[in-house]
Design a protein around this motif. Structure first.
Motif, PDB file in Angstrom:
ATOM      1  N   UNK A 182       0.835  -1.198   0.000  1.00  0.00           N
ATOM      2  CA  UNK A 182       0.000   0.000   0.000  1.00  0.00           C
ATOM      3  C   UNK A 182       0.867   1.244   0.000  1.00  0.00           C
ATOM      4  N   UNK A 183       1.933   1.255   0.793  1.00  0.00           N
ATOM      5  CA  UNK A 183       2.839   2.410   0.818  1.00  0.00           C
ATOM      6  C   UNK A 183       3.585   2.569  -0.502  1.00  0.00           C
ATOM      7  N   UNK A 184       3.787   1.480  -1.211  1.00  0.00           N
ATOM      8  CA  UNK A 184       4.412   1.548  -2.536  1.00  0.00           C
ATOM      9  C   UNK A 184       3.503   2.258  -3.544  1.00  0.00           C
ATOM     10  N   UNK A 195      -3.697  10.164  -2.615  1.00  0.00           N
ATOM     11  CA  UNK A 195      -2.824  10.050  -1.437  1.00  0.00           C
ATOM     12  C   UNK A 195      -3.617  10.112  -0.125  1.00  0.00           C
ATOM     13  N   UNK A 196      -4.601  11.026   0.044  1.00  0.00           N
ATOM     14  CA  UNK A 196      -5.368  11.018   1.302  1.00  0.00           C
ATOM     15  C   UNK A 196      -6.068   9.679   1.560  1.00  0.00           C
ATOM     16  N   UNK A 197      -6.572   9.045   0.507  1.00  0.00           N
ATOM     17  CA  UNK A 197      -7.221   7.750   0.676  1.00  0.00           C
ATOM     18  C   UNK A 197      -6.203   6.684   1.091  1.00  0.00           C
ATOM     19  N   UNK A 198      -5.027   6.725   0.475  1.00  0.00           N
ATOM     20  CA  UNK A 198      -3.972   5.778   0.850  1.00  0.00           C
ATOM     21  C   UNK A 198      -3.590   5.980   2.311  1.00  0.00           C
ATOM     22  N   UNK A 237       9.548  10.355   1.510  1.00  0.00           N
ATOM     23  CA  UNK A 237       9.087   9.001   1.226  1.00  0.00           C
ATOM     24  C   UNK A 237       8.444   8.357   2.455  1.00  0.00           C
ATOM     25  N   UNK A 238       8.957   8.706   3.657  1.00  0.00           N
ATOM     26  CA  UNK A 238       8.484   8.076   4.886  1.00  0.00           C
ATOM     27  C   UNK A 238       7.401   8.877   5.588  1.00  0.00           C
ATOM     28  N   UNK A 239       7.045  10.019   5.030  1.00  0.00           N
ATOM     29  CA  UNK A 239       6.087  10.880   5.726  1.00  0.00           C
ATOM     30  C   UNK A 239       4.738  10.185   5.907  1.00  0.00           C
ATOM     31  N   UNK A 240       4.227   9.567   4.871  1.00  0.00           N
ATOM     32  CA  UNK A 240       2.908   8.924   4.947  1.00  0.00           C
ATOM     33  C   UNK A 240       2.906   7.755   5.925  1.00  0.00           C
ATOM     34  N   UNK A 241       3.833   6.777   5.804  1.00  0.00           N
ATOM     35  CA  UNK A 241       3.782   5.658   6.752  1.00  0.00           C
ATOM     36  C   UNK A 241       4.019   6.066   8.201  1.00  0.00           C
ATOM     37  N   UNK A 242       4.940   6.976   8.441  1.00  0.00           N
ATOM     38  CA  UNK A 242       5.237   7.363   9.824  1.00  0.00           C
ATOM     39  C   UNK A 242       4.067   8.119  10.444  1.00  0.00           C
ATOM     40  N   UNK A 243       3.463   9.028   9.683  1.00  0.00           N
ATOM     41  CA  UNK A 243       2.338   9.799  10.221  1.00  0.00           C
ATOM     42  C   UNK A 243       1.133   8.900  10.486  1.00  0.00           C
TER      43      UNK A 243
END
Length: 465
Positions: A182-184, A195-198, A237-243
């Motif tokens: 999913x993060x990919x 991106x908001x949905x992901x 790159x890590x902003x979405x998974x970390x947040x």
């Protein structure tokens, strides 16, 4: 004259092979087989897994070279040594059917990695479409968690929502590679407006892990993200998974504080090893008893005097304890493979590498490489990583100097494939085609191969229907 129909049929067959694991995941996460009155979903998935792997290997083996480019001789020697050690281990264990089935299953899984690497090299679009399905497949189960959460706010009642899995750990281990996919953001998920949905889906997946108290999965995901951060030095790159990880954790503890409820397994921050240290001690003790040959494949839980379940929640200790030198060699080979991917991390998509690293870490703390669904998702991920590594590491000059793919280069792997298929179907052929489920395992502690542990032939009169 006949080349076009041949290629059409061949491409169609390869397309079917590429879609087998995504279809398997959709069926498993949706729980559709619960409506078919299947006695044991775990056993059903094991049977389906064996059939899928058998089809994959039977079609792919004739097209797989034994080794890649100039490493032919070393590859042949390594393969010969491993097979010799396996024969010694099986002989030392009296050619136990349990050990034969266990060894052939892992052999089929490793061949599955090579088969999927070849498929993805030939057709990257199939890999991307498959990745999209796998990234979204957990939603077929996670949406029930969303409904349970709403019910908790309305009535204060928490409803179990993972009933399509035998244990919540099966779900957690399968969710881990899907989370990295999913993060990919494969396929249409890469669009900016999506991106908001992901991010929302990522938060839901992680909230499920927080609620399950899935320490090994969360630790593995965090460890893999930290490694990606060191290797790529790309904070964006890590902003979405970390947040989403932080928000999911905050939501989880907010719910516990608001409702003062034990609707979750327990908090992630636990100080005990949940009996794992005892299992690891038992695995080490078993290795000390037989350091050269091991105690035999699928033998944990079958020997008196060992504090061990059917698997020690650590795949490396499991292989070393049950297979001795052979298991040690396999652990070393897997370690070399992962090390090469990390060294050549620029050749592999970051979240592909992260998924594989996280799965390897998780398999050292859980049964991720024991359960059928997570096993298939791991080999799919490893095949994807290997395909991308090969694609970017093979130059035109090296390809031109590579040995031709003829019968001589393919014969060893074809013989190995035939031996694996023969071993598996000779032991469990009748079981795979049976509609019955496994019997109770008595003193053993399932699951391992079958849900109930010890049964070899499911068509016995006393088999549980």
């Amino acid at each position: 004259m006949f080349s076009l129909p041949y290629m059409t049929h061949r491409n169609f067959a390869e397309g079917v092979l590429a879609w087998m694991i995504p279809a398997f995941a959709v069926v498993a996460f949706s729980g559709v087989i619960t409506f078919l009155r299947i006695a044991d979903p775990y056993d059903f998935y094991r049977k389906a897994q064996i059939i899928c792997l058998s089809i994959l290997i039977a079609f792919s083996a004739p097209r797989l070279p034994m080794v890649i480019h100039g490493e032919r001789r070393s590859g042949l020697w390594a393969g010969a040594i491993l097979l010799a050690l396996l024969a010694i281990c099986l002989h030392g264990g009296g050619w136990s059917p349990f050990s034969i089935a266990d060894a052939t299953l892992y052999g089929m899984l490793f061949l599955g990695v090579l088969s999927y690497a070849r498929l993805f090299q030939r057709d990257p679009q199939s890999q991307d479409r498959s990745a999209l399905i796998l990234a979204l497949a957990p939603l077929l189960n996670v949406w029930l968690m969303f409904l349970s959460t709403i019910d908790l706010f309305i009535s204060g009642t928490w409803n179990d929502w993972q009933l399509v899995f035998s244990t919540i750990r099966e779900f957690d281990d399968a969710l881990l590679p899907c989370l990295f996919l999913l993060w990919h953001r494969p396929g249409g998920l890469a669009r900016a407006r999506i991106i908001p949905l992901v991010w929302l889906l990522s938060t839901l997946y992680l909230l499920a892990l927080w609620q399950d108290g899935a320490r090994s999965v969360l630790l593995s995901a965090i460890g893999a993200l930290l490694l990606l951060g060191v290797l790529r030095r790309d904070a964006a790159m890590l902003r979405l998974p970390v947040s989403s990880l932080a928000v999911a954790g905050a939501l989880f503890y907010a719910m516990r504080w608001l409702f003062d409820s034990d609707h979750t397994t327990r908090t992630v921050f636990r100080l005990t090893t949940s009996y794992r240290s005892n299992l690891w001690d038992g695995a080490v003790e078993s290795w000390i008893r037989s350091p050269l040959m091991g105690i035999g494949g699928d033998q944990f839980g079958r020997h008196d005097g060992l504090v061990i379940a059917m698997h020690p929640h650590n795949i490396a200790l499991q292989w070393i304890g049950e297979y001795g030198l052979l298991g040690t060699g396999v652990v070393v080979l897997v370690g070399v493979f992962v090390y090469r991917l990390v060294r050549g991390h620029r050749r592999v998509p970051p979240f592909c590498l992260g998924a594989l690293i996280a799965c390897v870490m998780n398999s050292l703390l859980s049964g991720a490489f024991i359960y059928p669904l997570s096993q298939l998702l791991i080999i799919w991920t490893a095949g994807w990583a290997l395909a991308r590594y090969r694609k970017h590491s093979t130059s035109a000059a090296a390809a031109a100097a590579a040995p031709g793919e003829n019968v001589a280069t393919r014969a060893p792997i074809m013989l190995v494939s035939a031996a694996l298929l023969t071993g598996m179907w000779a032991v469990h052929g009748g079981d795979v085609l049976s509609r019955a489920s496994s019997n109770d395992s008595g003193s053993t502690s399932p699951p391992r191969f079958w849900q109930r542990g010890a049964v070899l032939h499911l068509d016995r009169v006393d088999a549980r229907q």
